[in-house]
Scaffold this active site. Structure first.
Site, PDB file in Angstrom:
ATOM      1  N   CYS A  40       0.890  -1.221  -0.176  1.00 60.28           N
ATOM      2  CA  CYS A  40      -0.046   0.034  -0.028  1.00 60.28           C
ATOM      3  C   CYS A  40       0.755   1.260   0.022  1.00 60.28           C
ATOM      4  O   CYS A  40       1.580   1.612  -1.032  1.00 60.28           O
ATOM      5  CB  CYS A  40      -1.011  -0.083   1.187  1.00 60.28           C
ATOM      6  N   HIS A  71      -3.218  -5.734   1.349  1.00 63.89           N
ATOM      7  CA  HIS A  71      -2.489  -6.017   2.428  1.00 63.89           C
ATOM      8  C   HIS A  71      -2.683  -7.310   2.882  1.00 63.89           C
ATOM      9  O   HIS A  71      -3.335  -7.823   3.748  1.00 63.89           O
ATOM     10  CB  HIS A  71      -3.437  -5.135   3.532  1.00 63.89           C
ATOM     11  N   GLU A  80      -0.645  -8.708   5.013  1.00 66.85           N
ATOM     12  CA  GLU A  80      -0.222  -8.839   6.449  1.00 66.85           C
ATOM     13  C   GLU A  80      -1.581  -8.816   7.360  1.00 66.85           C
ATOM     14  O   GLU A  80      -1.494  -9.292   8.472  1.00 66.85           O
ATOM     15  CB  GLU A  80       0.415  -7.645   6.987  1.00 66.85           C
TER      16      GLU A  80
END
Length: 226
Positions: free
Chosen positions: A87, A196, A198
């Site tokens: 991002c 994302h 994660e």
């Protein structure tokens, strides 16, 4: 051997601790790096996390690109260090010219936050080897300036060289050219994407675990596991 993966924190970083947790879940040691650091502390790879570095003043990632840590990251990346930009980290990589193109305001002019289906287009990078080309995964997406743009020559070059790593499925959430969600450099060690991963490493978070492969790919690449 335990791989050491650095996670950079800029003023305004939001997802650095999430990235560090993902690194730990993948079996590596997360190493905290501050934006003022010039020493990468012997890490084997670096993650530039999501957030709003330096408040996104001027342009997203434009100031972070000139932070002291990025001078070393740029030098090491050009020498082969694996680097993942998520991002805002993707925006920083483009501003640093480690990846071509730019990320601009979403075409609908609104912040978007959703689980996003993606297709893996390139499973041969340092960050995607635990996937297969054509695999469809779901990764959370949250951005206001996520529209990937580049001139036609650059887009054709990315397509022709297999450097589009991920493509949006079902709908294009931000107006990215050719539905591009993530790209890599020619060497395959630098990858940037807007979604994302994660945030998709544990079932507890509700988005599944499709993102964990980014981090296990890097670990296996670093420790030499096929």
């Amino acid at each position: 051997m335990t791989a050491r993966i650095g996670v950079v924190t800029f003023p305004g970083s939001l997802d650095d601790r999430d990235a560090a947790r993902a690194v730990r879940l993948a079996g590596a040691e997360p190493v905290a790096l501050w934006h003022r650091d010039t020493d990468l502390r012997d890490v084997d790879a670096v993650i530039l996390p999501g957030g709003f570095s330096y408040g996104d003043y001027l342009r997203c990632g434009a100031i972070a690109r000139f932070s002291p840590v990025m001078g070393t990251v740029i030098e090491r990346a050009r020498a082969g260090l694996p680097v993942l930009g998520i991002c805002n980290g993707f925006q920083v990589l483009c501003e640093a010219h480690l990846l071509p193109g730019a990320l601009t305001r979403n075409d609908h002019l609104h912040f978007i936050c959703r689980d996003q289906r993606l297709r893996v287009e390139n499973a041969d990078t340092a960050w995607t080897r635990d996937y297969t080309a054509g695999q469809e995964i779901t990764i959370p997406l949250k951005n206001g300036e996520g529209g990937y743009v580049a001139d036609e020559h650059t887009l054709d070059e990315l397509e022709g060289e297999g450097r589009v790593v991920f493509r949006y499925l079902d709908l294009n959430p931000n107006g990215s050219r050719r539905d591009i969600a993530g790209i890599t450099n020619a060497a395959g060690n630098v990858v940037g994407l807007m979604p994302h991963p994660e945030h998709a490493v544990e079932d507890l978070t509700g988005s599944g675990t499709d993102g964990l492969g980014f981090f296990t790919s890097a670990v296996k690449n670093l420790v030499g596991i096929a």
